[in-house]
Design a protein around this motif. Structure first.
Motif, PDB file in Angstrom:
ATOM      1  N   ASN A  96      39.889  14.582 -21.253  1.00  0.00           N
ATOM      2  CA  ASN A  96      39.758  15.798 -22.049  1.00  0.00           C
ATOM      3  C   ASN A  96      40.869  16.340 -22.768  1.00  0.00           C
ATOM      4  O   ASN A  96      42.035  16.510 -22.198  1.00  0.00           O
ATOM      5  CB  ASN A  96      38.952  16.802 -21.193  1.00  0.00           C
ATOM      6  CG  ASN A  96      38.335  17.788 -21.776  1.00  0.00           C
ATOM      7  OD1 ASN A  96      38.931  18.949 -22.166  1.00  0.00           O
ATOM      8  ND2 ASN A  96      37.062  17.479 -22.421  1.00  0.00           N
ATOM      9  N   ASN A  98      34.526  20.877 -27.419  1.00  0.00           N
ATOM     10  CA  ASN A  98      35.328  20.250 -26.144  1.00  0.00           C
ATOM     11  C   ASN A  98      35.008  18.857 -26.716  1.00  0.00           C
ATOM     12  O   ASN A  98      34.173  18.307 -26.896  1.00  0.00           O
ATOM     13  CB  ASN A  98      34.014  20.408 -25.027  1.00  0.00           C
ATOM     14  CG  ASN A  98      34.249  19.704 -23.731  1.00  0.00           C
ATOM     15  OD1 ASN A  98      35.174  18.977 -23.867  1.00  0.00           O
ATOM     16  ND2 ASN A  98      33.554  19.729 -22.826  1.00  0.00           N
ATOM     17  N   THR A 113      36.971  15.071 -25.822  1.00  0.00           N
ATOM     18  CA  THR A 113      37.123  14.030 -24.976  1.00  0.00           C
ATOM     19  C   THR A 113      37.489  12.617 -25.965  1.00  0.00           C
ATOM     20  O   THR A 113      36.864  12.102 -26.470  1.00  0.00           O
ATOM     21  CB  THR A 113      36.105  13.528 -23.770  1.00  0.00           C
ATOM     22  OG1 THR A 113      36.147  14.915 -23.145  1.00  0.00           O
ATOM     23  CG2 THR A 113      36.635  12.447 -22.903  1.00  0.00           C
ATOM     24  N   THR A 115      31.508  17.836 -28.176  1.00  0.00           N
ATOM     25  CA  THR A 115      30.568  18.808 -27.719  1.00  0.00           C
ATOM     26  C   THR A 115      30.707  20.055 -28.140  1.00  0.00           C
ATOM     27  O   THR A 115      31.925  20.527 -27.945  1.00  0.00           O
ATOM     28  CB  THR A 115      30.113  18.699 -26.480  1.00  0.00           C
ATOM     29  OG1 THR A 115      31.153  18.639 -25.535  1.00  0.00           O
ATOM     30  CG2 THR A 115      29.558  17.112 -26.006  1.00  0.00           C
ATOM     31  N   SER A 173      31.033  23.531 -27.181  1.00  0.00           N
ATOM     32  CA  SER A 173      31.125  24.311 -25.894  1.00  0.00           C
ATOM     33  C   SER A 173      30.628  25.837 -25.725  1.00  0.00           C
ATOM     34  O   SER A 173      30.935  26.763 -24.694  1.00  0.00           O
ATOM     35  CB  SER A 173      32.677  24.049 -25.403  1.00  0.00           C
ATOM     36  OG  SER A 173      33.648  24.844 -26.231  1.00  0.00           O
TER      37      SER A 173
HETATM   38  C1  LIG Z   1      33.337  18.923 -21.576  1.00  0.00           C
HETATM   39  O1  LIG Z   1      32.534  17.825 -21.853  1.00  0.00           O
HETATM   40  C2  LIG Z   1      32.622  17.075 -20.792  1.00  0.00           C
HETATM   41  C3  LIG Z   1      31.688  15.877 -21.266  1.00  0.00           C
HETATM   42  O2  LIG Z   1      32.228  15.301 -22.476  1.00  0.00           O
HETATM   43  C4  LIG Z   1      31.923  17.541 -19.601  1.00  0.00           C
HETATM   44  O3  LIG Z   1      32.135  16.881 -18.774  1.00  0.00           O
HETATM   45  C5  LIG Z   1      32.921  18.872 -19.362  1.00  0.00           C
HETATM   46  O4  LIG Z   1      32.335  19.594 -18.253  1.00  0.00           O
HETATM   47  C6  LIG Z   1      33.070  19.823 -20.542  1.00  0.00           C
HETATM   48  N1  LIG Z   1      33.768  20.948 -20.265  1.00  0.00           N
HETATM   49  C7  LIG Z   1      33.782  22.322 -20.560  1.00  0.00           C
HETATM   50  C8  LIG Z   1      34.680  23.258 -20.344  1.00  0.00           C
HETATM   51  O5  LIG Z   1      32.509  22.596 -21.174  1.00  0.00           O
END
Ligand SMILES: *[C@@H]1O[C@H](CO)[C@@H](O)[C@H](O)[C@H]1NC(C)=O
Ligand SMILES: *[C@@H]1O[C@H](CO)[C@@H](O)[C@H](O)[C@H]1NC(C)=O
Length: 248
Positions: free
Chosen positions: A122, A134, A136, A153, A155
């Motif tokens: 990440n 967010n 990865t 994604t 966030s």
């Molecule tokens: C970011 O996305 C990942 C999935 O790709 C997830 O597992 C993780 O919890 C997310 N982190 C945050 C801070 O939203």
């Protein structure tokens, strides 16, 4: 023409920006902490452990390296772009918010991987805390080459508009400090075809006898634009000097 294309396909790396719906020279790259080596069927790949950026890329059975590995100690500062960085610009409530993984680099925590995934992490530690996304990043081995994938994604709890998403491409077009013979043996030049889903970047070794590397989109991640990435011009290998065309 067809023949040339088939040769190119024998050695290529794919690049993707995959989208999912909303739900100076002091080193920060992490060279001192070493590298992860992956020998896949098509490429021998080395990533810098801390940043998971590309350190070397050599077609299997060849000794030709497409990455300026020997210049990496001169290019390990914040603001030096490497293959695997991510750049994005998103709109907040009023202003665009930028996120650039090279600006203030931090060590990443490797994610647990299995199967064909070589490495993943990440990018949160190395993106600004203001980041609305967010992200990865994954390096994946496939039968035709190596894929670089970004899972993005939202966030936030509200919708975010993505203005642009980009990934720097670093290849060895650094002629600085090399003799003509070394340049001819070690370096490549690269050119884009900004052709949306049919877009690609061809990286051609100067030697003229080696197969080029072709970077293509994975799935729906069209190549929509190509632009120069400014870096510091203060230190050798003098970025954009006559013998260093620049990273795009
Ligand atoms: C970011 O996305 C990942 C999935 O790709 C997830 O597992 C993780 O919890 C997310 N982190 C945050 C801070 O939203
Ligand atoms: C990968 O291949 C290189 C070059 O053939 C070799 O030197 C190295 O030991 C291999 N590494 C692994 C982890 O298999």
């Amino acid at each position: 023409m067809r023949r040339t294309f088939q040769i190119m396909l024998t050695a290529f790396i794919m690049l993707a920006v995959q989208m999912y719906p909303a739900a100076a020279q002091s080193g920060t790259l992490g060279l001192a902490d070493g590298f992860s080596t992956f020998n896949t069927s098509k490429f021998n790949v080395q990533l810098v452990k801390d940043s998971q950026t590309l350190y070397s890329l050599t077609p299997a059975g060849s000794s030709f390296n497409f990455i300026p590995t020997d210049m990496m100690t001169s290019r390990q500062a914040n603001g030096n772009y490497h293959l695997g960085e991510s750049r994005s610009r998103k709109v907040g409530s009023t202003a665009w918010v930028s996120g650039d993984s090279s600006t203030s680099r931090k060590k990443l925590t490797p994610a647990t991987v299995s199967g064909s995934t070589l490495a993943a992490a990440n990018l949160a530690p190395t993106l600004p805390t203001t980041s609305l996304l967010n992200i990865t990043r994954r390096w994946v081995s496939v039968s035709s080459g190596v894929q670089l994938l970004f899972d993005v994604t939202n966030s936030q709890t509200t919708a975010v508009e993505i203005g642009s998403l980009g990934a720097p491409l670093e290849f060895n077009n650094i002629f600085t400090g090399r003799s003509a013979a070394q340049t001819n043996t070690l370096c490549s030049l690269f050119d884009p075809y900004i052709g949306q889903d049919a877009g690609f970047v061809q990286v051609t070794p100067l030697l003229g006898t080696l197969p080029p590397l072709v970077v293509t989109p994975v799935g729906k991640s069209p190549l929509e634009g190509w632009r120069f990435l400014p870096e510091s011009t203060a230190a050798t290998p003098f970025y954009q000097s006559q013998t260093f065309e620049g990273i795009y």
